[in-house]
Design an enzyme around this catalytic site. Sequence first.
Site, mmCIF file in Angstrom:
data_model
loop_
_atom_site.group_PDB
_atom_site.id
_atom_site.type_symbol
_atom_site.label_atom_id
_atom_site.label_comp_id
_atom_site.label_asym_id
_atom_site.label_seq_id
_atom_site.Cartn_x
_atom_site.Cartn_y
_atom_site.Cartn_z
ATOM 1 N N GLN A 125 1.439 -1.314 -7.675
ATOM 2 C CA GLN A 125 0.744 -0.244 -7.897
ATOM 3 C C GLN A 125 1.920 0.880 -7.679
ATOM 4 O O GLN A 125 1.892 1.243 -6.722
ATOM 5 C CB GLN A 125 -0.218 -0.320 -7.544
ATOM 6 C CG GLN A 125 -1.384 -1.383 -7.040
ATOM 7 C CD GLN A 125 -2.576 -0.748 -6.568
ATOM 8 O OE1 GLN A 125 -3.393 0.258 -6.566
ATOM 9 N NE2 GLN A 125 -3.704 -1.849 -6.169
ATOM 10 N N GLY A 126 1.798 1.767 -9.088
ATOM 11 C CA GLY A 126 2.107 3.226 -9.332
ATOM 12 C C GLY A 126 1.265 3.973 -8.950
ATOM 13 O O GLY A 126 1.180 5.102 -9.590
ATOM 14 N N SER A 128 -0.709 6.994 -6.087
ATOM 15 C CA SER A 128 -0.429 7.682 -5.090
ATOM 16 C C SER A 128 0.650 8.582 -5.301
ATOM 17 O O SER A 128 1.682 7.848 -5.213
ATOM 18 C CB SER A 128 -0.852 7.164 -3.836
ATOM 19 O OG SER A 128 -2.358 6.505 -3.236
ATOM 20 N N GLU A 245 -10.447 -3.065 -9.567
ATOM 21 C CA GLU A 245 -10.003 -3.181 -8.399
ATOM 22 C C GLU A 245 -11.316 -2.892 -7.218
ATOM 23 O O GLU A 245 -11.934 -2.923 -6.241
ATOM 24 C CB GLU A 245 -9.243 -1.541 -7.380
ATOM 25 C CG GLU A 245 -8.639 -1.863 -6.444
ATOM 26 C CD GLU A 245 -7.021 -0.552 -6.461
ATOM 27 O OE1 GLU A 245 -6.391 -0.859 -4.550
ATOM 28 O OE2 GLU A 245 -7.784 0.465 -7.019
ATOM 29 N N ASN A 373 -13.083 5.825 1.753
ATOM 30 C CA ASN A 373 -14.588 5.490 1.561
ATOM 31 C C ASN A 373 -15.313 7.135 1.398
ATOM 32 O O ASN A 373 -16.671 7.247 1.257
ATOM 33 C CB ASN A 373 -15.472 5.208 2.725
ATOM 34 C CG ASN A 373 -14.673 3.758 2.943
ATOM 35 O OD1 ASN A 373 -14.343 3.257 1.493
ATOM 36 N ND2 ASN A 373 -15.520 2.837 3.878
ATOM 37 N N GLU A 374 -14.746 8.480 1.834
ATOM 38 C CA GLU A 374 -14.983 9.484 1.605
ATOM 39 C C GLU A 374 -15.948 9.769 0.163
ATOM 40 O O GLU A 374 -15.628 10.565 -0.685
ATOM 41 C CB GLU A 374 -14.449 10.223 2.331
ATOM 42 C CG GLU A 374 -14.009 10.763 3.656
ATOM 43 C CD GLU A 374 -13.764 9.407 4.175
ATOM 44 O OE1 GLU A 374 -13.140 9.366 5.622
ATOM 45 O OE2 GLU A 374 -12.717 8.489 3.888
#
Length: 390
Positions: A125-126, A128, A245, A373-374
């Site tokens: 994955q790209g 973040s 996801e 989760n925030e």
Amino acid sequence: MQLEYTEQQNAFRAEVRSWLQANVPAEPLQSFDTEKGFQQHREWEAKLYEGRWGMITWPEEMGGRGADLLQWLIFEEEYYAARAPLRVNQNGIFLLGPTLMEYGSDEQKKRFLNGMATGKDIWCQGWSEPNAGSDMAAIRSTATLSEDGSHYVINGQKTWSTRAVWADWCFGMFRTDPDSQRHKGLTFILVPLESEGITVRPIPQLDGLPGFAEIFFDNVKVPVDCRLGGEGEGWGVAMATAGFERGLMLRSPARFQETAKRLVNLYKANQESADQDPAVRDAVLRAYLDAEAYALTTYQTACRLIQGGKIGAEASTNKIFWSELDQQMHGLGLKILGARAELLAHAPDAGEVGTWLDGWLFSQSGPIYAGTNEIQRNIIAERLLGMPRK
């Protein structure tokens, strides 16, 4: 909820179980966060493809079985029960694959899906970046279209890229409109990691192995036919990928059910010492019940989707539940084992003890990846509860 299987589903389960019994490696593969283990898992992906078990929900013409979600759940139950190897190409098969089927051209499907299915091409994955973690709208890495329109020139940095150390391709978003803000002006591009100008720098995990990496792009040229969807339409494509996801498809309830069963067995094997703390028994029971509840909820969701329903913001509740359940179960396992868990974890004959410590280390990432989760709690507050933004 009354969960019963049809004769066809029971026959499917028997077929899955028979194939796994005949093909799951007798000895566990090395970690796919090592070079040798990565290659072993790549070969396992090829073995699954030969039996058409690699991506059973894919259409038959693409190497799958056209299975529905209930069959997928059955397959996952048998897969985890057989202690089959983890999937090194889950980014491709479970995330990018469905996205390609929805947004890719016929040429792109022919070009990418087979290599993805066979394990020939492993994807990372790209998403973040140093200043854009869960907030993908803050992405600043750029992709500039050449004057002749034949390719993009990519510059920037991606970080926390899972499987990137030995992967073949990266999928991600890049800002193609330098004057744009937030989710506008982003484009979804597929990048071969062997391209000139790419540097991959491993990031050690808590166990010291390079499960993640940083990717640096220095004037990397990528053909325009590697763009998925239209220019500037990357946000919509990426949200589809993120939905796969964060929702039902990636986090099989079987994974947590098997951990719960192992936890019960661990408690029974150490009951005399475990019962010195009366709260341990109740916690084990609660963990088992929570794993079963998550499985039943997932079956209910699958039935709703099969009947034409959709899964929306409630996927965020799933993500919080399974990630925190995973932490609780592995933390409880270490509590039952006591100090010997750390002392024996890296011994050659550590066996089940090492499994619990490795699982606990991995579970710490659960509340972070696939959207922290925030962030998930913000989604729940705003989209499910209708609460105002601050």
